[in-house]
Design an enzyme around this catalytic site. Sequence first.
Site, short mmCIF file in Angstrom:
data_model
loop_
_atom_site.label_atom_id
_atom_site.label_comp_id
_atom_site.label_asym_id
_atom_site.label_seq_id
_atom_site.Cartn_x
_atom_site.Cartn_y
_atom_site.Cartn_z
N HIS A 18 4.07 -54.10 11.44
CA HIS A 18 3.58 -54.15 12.81
C HIS A 18 2.57 -53.02 12.97
O HIS A 18 2.64 -52.01 12.29
CB HIS A 18 4.73 -54.01 13.80
CG HIS A 18 5.45 -52.71 13.68
ND1 HIS A 18 6.38 -52.47 12.70
CD2 HIS A 18 5.35 -51.56 14.39
CE1 HIS A 18 6.84 -51.24 12.82
NE2 HIS A 18 6.22 -50.66 13.83
N LYS A 20 0.34 -50.32 15.51
CA LYS A 20 0.41 -49.55 16.74
C LYS A 20 -0.91 -48.83 16.93
O LYS A 20 -1.68 -48.68 15.98
CB LYS A 20 1.58 -48.55 16.71
CG LYS A 20 1.55 -47.61 15.52
CD LYS A 20 2.82 -46.87 15.30
CE LYS A 20 3.97 -47.70 14.85
NZ LYS A 20 3.97 -48.26 13.54
N ASP A 25 -7.08 -38.23 21.92
CA ASP A 25 -7.91 -37.56 22.91
C ASP A 25 -9.16 -38.41 23.12
O ASP A 25 -9.19 -39.57 22.72
CB ASP A 25 -8.24 -36.12 22.49
CG ASP A 25 -8.88 -36.03 21.11
OD1 ASP A 25 -9.58 -36.99 20.70
OD2 ASP A 25 -8.70 -35.00 20.44
#
Length: 56
Positions: A18, A20, A25
């Site tokens: 999976h 992500k 920043d």
Amino acid sequence: MAHSGIPTYIDSQHAIAHNKIMVIDDETLITGSFNFTKAAEEHNAENLFILKSGAC
């Protein structure tokens, strides 16, 4: 995708991956399947991509 004729491949040696996304920043974004664990470092098939603005 396979039903549309797009070649697909299965890595049967590893569990399901999976992805992500981490926004660090205003300049840095990290994406991929990498879990920040010892198992990920040593045993799993992981990927990690770091995008930095102005790096190119």
